[in-house]
Enzyme design. Structure first.
Site, PDB file in Angstrom:
ATOM      1  N   HIS A   1      -0.522  -6.039  18.066  1.00 59.06           N
ATOM      2  CA  HIS A   1      -1.654  -6.959  18.080  1.00 59.06           C
ATOM      3  C   HIS A   1      -2.431  -6.753  19.373  1.00 59.06           C
ATOM      4  CE1 HIS A   1       0.417  -9.614  20.960  1.00 59.06           C
ATOM      5  NE2 HIS A   1       1.496  -9.315  20.260  1.00 59.06           N
TER       6      HIS A   1
ATOM      7  N   LYS B   1       0.828  -1.208   0.000  1.00 56.43           N
ATOM      8  CA  LYS B   1       0.000   0.000   0.000  1.00 56.43           C
ATOM      9  C   LYS B   1       0.863   1.259   0.000  1.00 56.43           C
ATOM     10  CE  LYS B   1      -3.864  -2.299   2.245  1.00 56.43           C
ATOM     11  NZ  LYS B   1      -4.637  -2.471   3.469  1.00 56.43           N
TER      12      LYS B   1
END
Length: 129
Positions: A116, A65
């Site tokens: 996370h 990206k």
């Protein structure tokens, strides 16, 4: 004084349960298609290996990206490798077509952050020109 500028940013979030299924089902072929031998060894050695696979996958997506190309023009998942420096900080190592595109765009550095929480893994990557 030399000025640096941001070329691109990328962020990706992955549901860790996807990789839990891959690990549980023994989908080695898929993992081998996405990850380098170094990444496979690193993740397999961890108690919660799916979490580490998910983080590395998110990092690769974030790089694509930031570069603005997606996975095309000869790019391979294995052209991007997440490694940890001597202090444990994750870094993106590029080879093959990813390294060529990085050089063609006259990029100088990448900055990677991984995190996370619960069942999600997230990666943020910045490319500097």
């Amino acid at each position: 004084m030399e000025f640096k500028m941001i070329f691109g940013t990328g962020v990706d979030i992955v549901d860790i349960s996807r990789f839990e299924r891959f690990v549980h089902d023994g989908n080695v072929a898929l993992l081998q298609r996405i990850f380098t031998p170094l990444e496979l060894d690193y993740c397999a050695a961890k108690k919660h290996s799916a979490q580490h696979y998910a983080l590395r996958f998110a990092a690769k997506e974030a790089f694509l990206k930031a570069l603005g190309t997606g996975l095309r023009d000869g790019l391979s998942w294995k052209d991007m490798e997440v490694v940890n420096n001597q202090f444990g900080k994750p870094e993106m190592r590029l080879t093959g077509r990813a390294l060529q595109l990085f050089a063609q765009a006259e990029l100088s550095k990448s900055f990677l952050s991984l995190s996370h929480d619960g069942n999600f893994a997230v990666a943020m990557l910045v490319l500097e020109k």
